[in-house]
Design a protein around this motif. Structure first.
Motif, PDB file in Angstrom:
ATOM      1  N   GLN A   1      -5.590 -46.625  15.292  1.00  0.00           N
ATOM      2  CA  GLN A   1      -6.397 -46.763  14.069  1.00  0.00           C
ATOM      3  C   GLN A   1      -6.197 -48.130  13.428  1.00  0.00           C
ATOM      4  O   GLN A   1      -7.153 -48.739  12.933  1.00  0.00           O
ATOM      5  CB  GLN A   1      -6.030 -45.655  13.084  1.00  0.00           C
ATOM      6  N   VAL A   2      -4.968 -48.661  13.453  1.00  0.00           N
ATOM      7  CA  VAL A   2      -4.701 -49.976  12.855  1.00  0.00           C
ATOM      8  C   VAL A   2      -5.392 -51.070  13.658  1.00  0.00           C
ATOM      9  O   VAL A   2      -6.005 -51.992  13.094  1.00  0.00           O
ATOM     10  CB  VAL A   2      -3.186 -50.218  12.755  1.00  0.00           C
ATOM     11  N   GLU A   3      -5.307 -51.018  14.994  1.00  0.00           N
ATOM     12  CA  GLU A   3      -5.960 -52.027  15.840  1.00  0.00           C
ATOM     13  C   GLU A   3      -7.469 -52.044  15.614  1.00  0.00           C
ATOM     14  O   GLU A   3      -8.078 -53.107  15.471  1.00  0.00           O
ATOM     15  CB  GLU A   3      -5.643 -51.756  17.303  1.00  0.00           C
ATOM     16  N   ALA A   4      -8.078 -50.838  15.574  1.00  0.00           N
ATOM     17  CA  ALA A   4      -9.533 -50.776  15.377  1.00  0.00           C
ATOM     18  C   ALA A   4      -9.927 -51.283  13.990  1.00  0.00           C
ATOM     19  O   ALA A   4     -10.926 -51.994  13.850  1.00  0.00           O
ATOM     20  CB  ALA A   4     -10.014 -49.339  15.579  1.00  0.00           C
ATOM     21  N   SER A   5      -9.159 -50.971  12.984  1.00  0.00           N
ATOM     22  CA  SER A   5      -9.493 -51.388  11.629  1.00  0.00           C
ATOM     23  C   SER A   5      -9.353 -52.894  11.454  1.00  0.00           C
ATOM     24  O   SER A   5     -10.199 -53.541  10.818  1.00  0.00           O
ATOM     25  CB  SER A   5      -8.601 -50.663  10.621  1.00  0.00           C
ATOM     26  N   LEU A   6      -8.304 -53.498  12.030  1.00  0.00           N
ATOM     27  CA  LEU A   6      -8.138 -54.940  11.918  1.00  0.00           C
ATOM     28  C   LEU A   6      -9.237 -55.689  12.657  1.00  0.00           C
ATOM     29  O   LEU A   6      -9.754 -56.704  12.175  1.00  0.00           O
ATOM     30  CB  LEU A   6      -6.766 -55.346  12.447  1.00  0.00           C
ATOM     31  N   GLY A   7      -9.633 -55.182  13.829  1.00  0.00           N
ATOM     32  CA  GLY A   7     -10.728 -55.822  14.564  1.00  0.00           C
ATOM     33  C   GLY A   7     -12.051 -55.703  13.813  1.00  0.00           C
ATOM     34  O   GLY A   7     -12.830 -56.666  13.734  1.00  0.00           O
ATOM     35  N   ARG A   8     -12.321 -54.538  13.238  1.00  0.00           N
ATOM     36  CA  ARG A   8     -13.556 -54.363  12.478  1.00  0.00           C
ATOM     37  C   ARG A   8     -13.545 -55.227  11.224  1.00  0.00           C
ATOM     38  O   ARG A   8     -14.575 -55.771  10.830  1.00  0.00           O
ATOM     39  CB  ARG A   8     -13.712 -52.894  12.101  1.00  0.00           C
ATOM     40  N   SER A   9     -12.366 -55.391  10.579  1.00  0.00           N
ATOM     41  CA  SER A   9     -12.280 -56.216   9.383  1.00  0.00           C
ATOM     42  C   SER A   9     -12.638 -57.664   9.675  1.00  0.00           C
ATOM     43  O   SER A   9     -13.306 -58.318   8.875  1.00  0.00           O
ATOM     44  CB  SER A   9     -10.864 -56.126   8.802  1.00  0.00           C
ATOM     45  N   ARG A  10     -12.206 -58.164  10.835  1.00  0.00           N
ATOM     46  CA  ARG A  10     -12.529 -59.548  11.191  1.00  0.00           C
ATOM     47  C   ARG A  10     -13.998 -59.698  11.562  1.00  0.00           C
ATOM     48  O   ARG A  10     -14.659 -60.680  11.166  1.00  0.00           O
ATOM     49  CB  ARG A  10     -11.650 -59.983  12.362  1.00  0.00           C
ATOM     50  N   ASP A  11     -14.550 -58.709  12.288  1.00  0.00           N
ATOM     51  CA  ASP A  11     -15.961 -58.789  12.690  1.00  0.00           C
ATOM     52  C   ASP A  11     -16.905 -58.710  11.490  1.00  0.00           C
ATOM     53  O   ASP A  11     -17.978 -59.327  11.498  1.00  0.00           O
ATOM     54  CB  ASP A  11     -16.295 -57.665  13.672  1.00  0.00           C
ATOM     55  N   GLU A  12     -16.502 -57.954  10.476  1.00  0.00           N
ATOM     56  CA  GLU A  12     -17.382 -57.785   9.319  1.00  0.00           C
ATOM     57  C   GLU A  12     -17.471 -59.037   8.458  1.00  0.00           C
ATOM     58  O   GLU A  12     -18.305 -59.084   7.550  1.00  0.00           O
ATOM     59  CB  GLU A  12     -16.893 -56.613   8.456  1.00  0.00           C
ATOM     60  N   ARG A  13     -16.658 -60.012   8.695  1.00  0.00           N
ATOM     61  CA  ARG A  13     -16.737 -61.249   7.933  1.00  0.00           C
ATOM     62  C   ARG A  13     -17.473 -62.348   8.686  1.00  0.00           C
ATOM     63  O   ARG A  13     -17.541 -63.486   8.204  1.00  0.00           O
ATOM     64  CB  ARG A  13     -15.330 -61.711   7.574  1.00  0.00           C
ATOM     65  N   LEU A  14     -18.054 -62.002   9.807  1.00  0.00           N
ATOM     66  CA  LEU A  14     -18.855 -62.975  10.548  1.00  0.00           C
ATOM     67  C   LEU A  14     -20.198 -63.166   9.842  1.00  0.00           C
ATOM     68  O   LEU A  14     -20.734 -62.244   9.208  1.00  0.00           O
ATOM     69  CB  LEU A  14     -19.086 -62.493  11.980  1.00  0.00           C
ATOM     70  N   PRO A  15     -20.806 -64.356   9.932  1.00  0.00           N
ATOM     71  CA  PRO A  15     -22.080 -64.622   9.244  1.00  0.00           C
ATOM     72  C   PRO A  15     -23.205 -63.679   9.678  1.00  0.00           C
ATOM     73  O   PRO A  15     -24.046 -63.297   8.841  1.00  0.00           O
ATOM     74  CB  PRO A  15     -22.384 -66.073   9.614  1.00  0.00           C
ATOM     75  N   THR A  16     -23.258 -63.324  10.939  1.00  0.00           N
ATOM     76  CA  THR A  16     -24.350 -62.444  11.386  1.00  0.00           C
ATOM     77  C   THR A  16     -24.264 -61.073  10.710  1.00  0.00           C
ATOM     78  O   THR A  16     -25.288 -60.498  10.312  1.00  0.00           O
ATOM     79  CB  THR A  16     -24.277 -62.278  12.906  1.00  0.00           C
ATOM     80  N   PHE A  17     -23.059 -60.542  10.591  1.00  0.00           N
ATOM     81  CA  PHE A  17     -22.891 -59.242   9.952  1.00  0.00           C
ATOM     82  C   PHE A  17     -23.258 -59.313   8.473  1.00  0.00           C
ATOM     83  O   PHE A  17     -23.960 -58.439   7.943  1.00  0.00           O
ATOM     84  CB  PHE A  17     -21.444 -58.771  10.124  1.00  0.00           C
ATOM     85  N   LEU A  18     -22.764 -60.372   7.782  1.00  0.00           N
ATOM     86  CA  LEU A  18     -23.049 -60.498   6.357  1.00  0.00           C
ATOM     87  C   LEU A  18     -24.540 -60.676   6.106  1.00  0.00           C
ATOM     88  O   LEU A  18     -25.085 -60.153   5.112  1.00  0.00           O
ATOM     89  CB  LEU A  18     -22.272 -61.682   5.778  1.00  0.00           C
ATOM     90  N   LYS A  19     -25.238 -61.402   6.994  1.00  0.00           N
ATOM     91  CA  LYS A  19     -26.677 -61.577   6.843  1.00  0.00           C
ATOM     92  C   LYS A  19     -27.401 -60.237   6.981  1.00  0.00           C
ATOM     93  O   LYS A  19     -28.316 -59.929   6.217  1.00  0.00           O
ATOM     94  CB  LYS A  19     -27.177 -62.582   7.873  1.00  0.00           C
ATOM     95  N   ARG A  20     -26.982 -59.466   7.969  1.00  0.00           N
ATOM     96  CA  ARG A  20     -27.615 -58.159   8.180  1.00  0.00           C
ATOM     97  C   ARG A  20     -27.366 -57.236   6.986  1.00  0.00           C
ATOM     98  O   ARG A  20     -28.261 -56.505   6.542  1.00  0.00           O
ATOM     99  CB  ARG A  20     -27.069 -57.533   9.461  1.00  0.00           C
ATOM    100  N   GLN A  21     -26.158 -57.290   6.453  1.00  0.00           N
ATOM    101  CA  GLN A  21     -25.868 -56.466   5.283  1.00  0.00           C
ATOM    102  C   GLN A  21     -26.660 -56.916   4.064  1.00  0.00           C
ATOM    103  O   GLN A  21     -27.051 -56.086   3.226  1.00  0.00           O
ATOM    104  CB  GLN A  21     -24.370 -56.506   4.972  1.00  0.00           C
TER     105      GLN A  21
END
Length: 560
Positions: free
Chosen positions: A152-172
């Motif tokens: 759970q920690v590995e998945a959460s840390l990876g998702r936290s980093r991916d969610e700060r990428l410009p493509t994700f923020l633009k989509r949000q």
């Protein structure tokens, strides 16, 4: 009314469907829109700690998401949770700042302790030690629970980093704009709905109806209650859409998602209270409208029983309907509020069994202490609902008779012939004679002398009654043709002829007095004398001792 109710329930159903779709949408769930639920309360999941203290569990959050749960005795949980939270946030910053960060989450067994260690950028940080309480509350062993937390920690840390990428923020950002667009549409719909309600209300005020009729009053009650529900739903549609949109958009971005947790922690119980209060209020208003609708069916049959509606009959029906509505609304309101209170206690994880038992005991005590009052209320409700009598009737209750001035659930007040106000508890009303319910009858016993021609007297009596029946004024008070029953009795005055005249309630005395006046003139016109009491007196003269005269009997008829 049916259209307005359908419109109200339709909009409520649409809002429920929209929220359901959003909450179950996989895409939005991956974006973290509805993944933040109400925080676990202290008593949500507990275990006894050697009989001295409770063990409770709480969430460890990362970017507003619950990563995993840890457990500890109540006194130790805050210290442990704060340490784990700080370590996880530190790892998150290091992992996000490093362009080529190497992250390893591993298990480190030291003696009897299963530690979770995170290696990042050449630095090792101990995250936590998995205890038996962590495993027991989840139903796992310590090694299995350790493996689960690592994943759970590995998945959460990876998702936290991916969610700060410009493509994700633009989509949000595009998704946030879409949510605001939906809010604008819902507000426009709500505004149009509100304007329509205001237009209908002004139309009702511009064309006032006869509010004295009970049917009109029931229609207005139903209209106002349904309109009140619509107003509240309209406000919920507008303000609820704005609040929901803000809450959703806060959860779309990792930088602000933790605010969802804070808002829910701060406003958890106020929101629950507000939701229960609004639901109870709308349920009460809808129940009031349904009671008014049920009364319409009840009064429809009662109104059909009258060829025309008089003020007296309308008042009687209004009293019955108002009493039934008052009792029904009180019962429904009490039930809904009791259910709302029990639901609130249940949400707070308060055992409601002792509360119900205590309420039952209190109810029994009150019932014993107020037996007479309860008897008065129950009998008063039966009197009014069964229409035994109402305000304006003349009744006999035992040895008391009078004009009914007031009737409520507890007492009945009469005004007798001498003007005395008599108050009777409703529990004392067992046998009642109503002299004016729906219709009355003038029962006339007309004395006629024995010397009178009976057929002529009958003809005059009947003719006089029919003249009143055809009179413009008195015909409005007489409901049916006069019924001449004939010679009913013989007494010391003469023959007694009986006549019945059916009248409106309370009008039998007026009709009888006017008929007697007219009959007096009619008898005088044909030389029919009203009889007087006739007595036969026998006088006997006692014999004189000196003269020795015999007794003499005299027959004398004395008329009075």
């Amino acid at each position: 009314m049916t259209l307005r109710r359908s419109l109200s329930f339709g909009f409520a159903l649409i809002m429920a469907c929209v929220l359901t779709i959003l909450s179950h949408s996989p895409a939005l769930a991956n974006f973290g829109v509805f993944n933040v639920l109400l925080p676990e309360s202290d008593l949500a999941n507990v275990l006894p700690n050697d009989g001295t203290e409770l063990v409770i569990e709480r969430c460890v959050y990362l970017d507003g998401r619950c990563v995993f749960k840890v457990a500890a005795p109540r006194s130790e949980l805050d210290t442990r949770l704060n340490y784990i939270q700080k370590q996880l946030n530190r790892v998150k910053r290091l992992y996000r700042e490093g362009a080529e960060s190497n992250l390893v989450v591993r298990q480190n067994v030291e003696g009897n302790f299963n530690n979770i260690v995170i290696d990042i950028n050449g630095e090792s940080l101990r995250l936590m030690t998995v205890t038996r309480w962590d495993a027991k509350l989840q139903g796992d062993t310590i090694p299995d629970r350790t493996t689960q937390i690592i994943d759970q920690v590995e998945a959460s840390l990876g998702r936290s980093r991916d969610e700060r990428l410009p493509t994700f923020l633009k989509r949000q950002g595009i998704l946030a704009a879409g949510v605001f667009g939906v809010v604008i549409v819902l507000n426009l719909v709500g505004r149009a709905w509100y304007n329509k309600l205001e237009k209908r209300r002004k139309h009702e005020e511009a064309f006032p109806q006869n509010k004295n009729l009970i049917s009109t009053q029931l229609t207005l009650r139903q209209f106002h209650n349904v309109q009140e529900v619509q107003y509240r739903l309209c406000q919920l549609l507008q303000w609820g859409a704005i609040a929901t949109a803000l809450f959703i958009n806060i959860g779309l971005f990792p930088q602000t998602r933790i605010a969802q947790v804070w808002l829910l922690r701060i406003f958890q119980y106020p929101l629950i209270i507000a939701f229960i209060t609004i639901a109870a209020y709308l349920a009460i208003r809808i129940s009031y409208a349904l009671i008014a609708k049920a009364n319409q069916f009840f009064t429809a049959g009662a109104l059909d029983a009258f060829a025309f509606i008089t003020q007296e009959s309308n008042q009687r029906l209004q009293l019955r309907v108002n009493t039934f509505s008052q009792v029904a609304r009180s019962i429904v309101t009490f039930i809904i509020l009791a259910i709302a209170l029990l639901v609130f206690f249940w949400i707070l994880h308060i055992d409601i069994a002792p509360i119900l038992a205590g309420a039952g005991i209190i109810g029994i005590v009150i019932s014993f202490a107020a037996q007479n009052l309860l008897k008065d209320i129950i009998n008063g409700f039966c009197i009014i609902f069964e229409d035994q009598y109402a305000v304006g009737d003349v009744i006999n209750v035992g040895e008391v008779a009078g004009f009914v001035e007031q009737v409520n659930l507890r007492i009945t007040q009469l005004r007798d012939e001498e003007g005395r106000l008599i108050t009777i508890p409703n529990s004392e009303v067992r046998i009642v004679a109503n002299l004016t319910n729906e219709w009355s009858r003038a029962s006339l016993n007309i004395p006629v002398a024995y010397q009178t021609d009976v057929d002529q007297a009958l003809k005059v009596i009947n003719k006089t009654a029919w003249e009143m029946r055809e009179d413009k004024f008195w015909s409005t008070l007489i409901l049916e043709d006069p019924l001449l029953l004939g010679v009913d009795n013989f007494n010391e005055r003469g023959m007694v002829i009986k006549l019945w005249i059916k009248t409106l309630p309370l009008k039998q005395w007026d009709v009888a007095r006017e008929y007697r006046r007219r009959l007096k003139y009619a008898f005088e016109a044909v030389d029919i004398q009203m009889p007087t009491i006739q007595n036969e007196i026998w006088l006997k003269q006692m014999p004189n001792n000196k003269s020795g005269d015999s007794s003499e009997q005299l027959n004398i008829f004395q008329k009075k």
